[in-house]
Design a protein around this motif. Structure first.
Motif, PDB file in Angstrom:
ATOM      1  N   PHE A  81      14.561  52.729  37.732  1.00 10.07           N
ATOM      2  CA  PHE A  81      13.685  51.552  37.502  1.00 10.07           C
ATOM      3  C   PHE A  81      14.103  50.768  36.577  1.00 10.07           C
ATOM      4  O   PHE A  81      14.447  49.743  36.494  1.00 10.07           O
TER       5      PHE A  81
ATOM      6  N   CYS B 273       3.871  46.408  40.482  1.00  9.49           N
ATOM      7  CA  CYS B 273       5.173  46.679  39.672  1.00  9.49           C
ATOM      8  C   CYS B 273       4.667  46.341  38.201  1.00  9.49           C
ATOM      9  O   CYS B 273       4.154  45.039  38.288  1.00  9.49           O
TER      10      CYS B 273
ATOM     11  N   CYS C 224       7.428  43.037  37.175  1.00 10.97           N
ATOM     12  CA  CYS C 224       7.542  41.757  37.700  1.00 10.97           C
ATOM     13  C   CYS C 224       5.963  41.327  38.124  1.00 10.97           C
ATOM     14  O   CYS C 224       5.562  40.141  38.337  1.00 10.97           O
TER      15      CYS C 224
ATOM     16  N   CYS D 207      10.665  49.543  42.940  1.00  9.22           N
ATOM     17  CA  CYS D 207      10.134  48.247  42.861  1.00  9.22           C
ATOM     18  C   CYS D 207      11.220  47.479  43.970  1.00  9.22           C
ATOM     19  O   CYS D 207      12.363  47.245  43.252  1.00  9.22           O
TER      20      CYS D 207
ATOM     21  N   SER E  88      11.802  44.152  44.214  1.00  7.50           N
ATOM     22  CA  SER E  88      11.949  43.193  43.674  1.00  7.50           C
ATOM     23  C   SER E  88      12.824  43.307  42.276  1.00  7.50           C
ATOM     24  O   SER E  88      13.931  42.851  42.039  1.00  7.50           O
ATOM     25  N   CYS E  89      12.448  44.319  41.483  1.00  4.05           N
ATOM     26  CA  CYS E  89      13.234  44.412  40.199  1.00  4.05           C
ATOM     27  C   CYS E  89      14.310  45.412  40.296  1.00  4.05           C
ATOM     28  O   CYS E  89      15.365  45.380  39.398  1.00  4.05           O
TER      29      CYS E  89
HETATM   30 ZN   LIG Z   1       9.007  44.748  39.986  1.00  7.44          ZN
END
Ligand SMILES: [Zn+2]
Length: 275
Positions: free
Chosen positions: A182, A249, A252, A270, A272-273
């Motif tokens: 992460f 998250c 984000c 996550c 998106s991240c």
């Molecule tokens: Zn995220």
């Protein structure tokens, strides 16, 4: 399962109290410990009067070396605990071994509810042989070039599986691999050999900073983990993805943390991240 930071914390606590001490006796309290000693050549009586010369960690394993060339190889696995407690405290049914010392009112206990752990009585050369054949290098000792080379050598493995493979790199388990990936912004199912140089750099940096911070906070106490004096760790308060499925998250703040089975283990990330 205790990972590198938890085992390092246990070792640091034991080292300061036990190095240089002379053993009064080592006693096995449950027969399963003797039965599990497949490689063992030494009986617990051998340790009587021996001095503990050094205690250290290799991967998730704990090694004791004693005067006269004998040693102990210990793995806590899922629920193992290795700690000092007052000798007069009655050992419960999950306590499988105890070691007493000259001039110390406390004794060392090996407690393990699920009994996956081991405490093997071996000569030092046997311990070193086993550790070196079963474990890859220490993550905190690798420089960037070595780390990159190691990624390339097992490049087809998913990065999550790569981080978990003790033969490739020693000491990282399910919790820290998720936290490292992460922080590096890398999805757990990416092949290890396909990371860009920038990603390799981020991964190396995240791996070291997560492990160092976790050692500083004395590890993560998820289930049974306690340090050498029976205290819990505090790194679980810093977890950003592990066991946070469905929660927003923390970076984000728009995506929910996802949980997927990767390399046979639950992985939290996550969408998106991490790319
Ligand atoms: Zn995220």
């Amino acid at each position: 399962m205790p990972e590198l930071p938890e085992v390092e914390t246990v070792v640091a606590g034991l080292r300061s109290r036990l190095e240089g001490r002379r053993v009064r006796e080592l006693v096995f309290l449950s027969p399963h410990l003797s039965r599990k000693q497949s490689f063992s050549v030494l009986s617990p009586e051998v340790y009587r009067g021996k001095k503990i010369e050094r205690i250290w960690r290799r991967g998730k394993m704990i090694i004791f070396s004693f005067s006269g060339g004998c040693g102990l190889l210990i793995h806590l696995k899922m629920t193992g605990q290795l700690y000092l407690c007052p000798s007069e405290q009655f050992p419960d049914k999950h306590t499988h071994a105890r070691m007493t010392f000259s001039g110390l009112k406390e004794e060392l206990r090996f407690r393990d509810i699920r009994k996956f752990g081991f405490l093997d009585c071996l000569r030092m050369p046997e311990i070193l042989r086993r550790v070196n054949s079963e474990l890859g290098p220490e993550p905190l000792a690798l420089n960037l070039a070595e780390f990159r080379d190691l990624l390339g050598r097992h490049g087809r493995k998913k990065i999550k599986a790569w981080l978990l493979d003790q033969k490739i790199i020693a000491g990282i388990g399910n919790i820290y691999s998720d936290e490292i990936l992460f922080r590096a912004g890398i999805k757990p199912d990416r092949p290890a050999g396909e990371l860009s140089l920038d990603e390799v750099r981020k991964l190396s940096r995240a791996m070291k900073s997560v492990l160092r911070k976790a050692i500083e906070l004395k590890g993560s106490s998820i289930s049974d983990y306690v340090d050498a004096s029976g205290e819990k760790g505090r790194f679980q308060q810093k977890h950003l993805v592990y066991d946070r499925e469905g929660q927003p998250c923390l970076r984000c703040r728009k995506s929910a943390i996802r949980r997927e089975k990767i390399a046979g283990r639950s992985s939290f990330f996550c969408p998106s991240c991490q790319r």
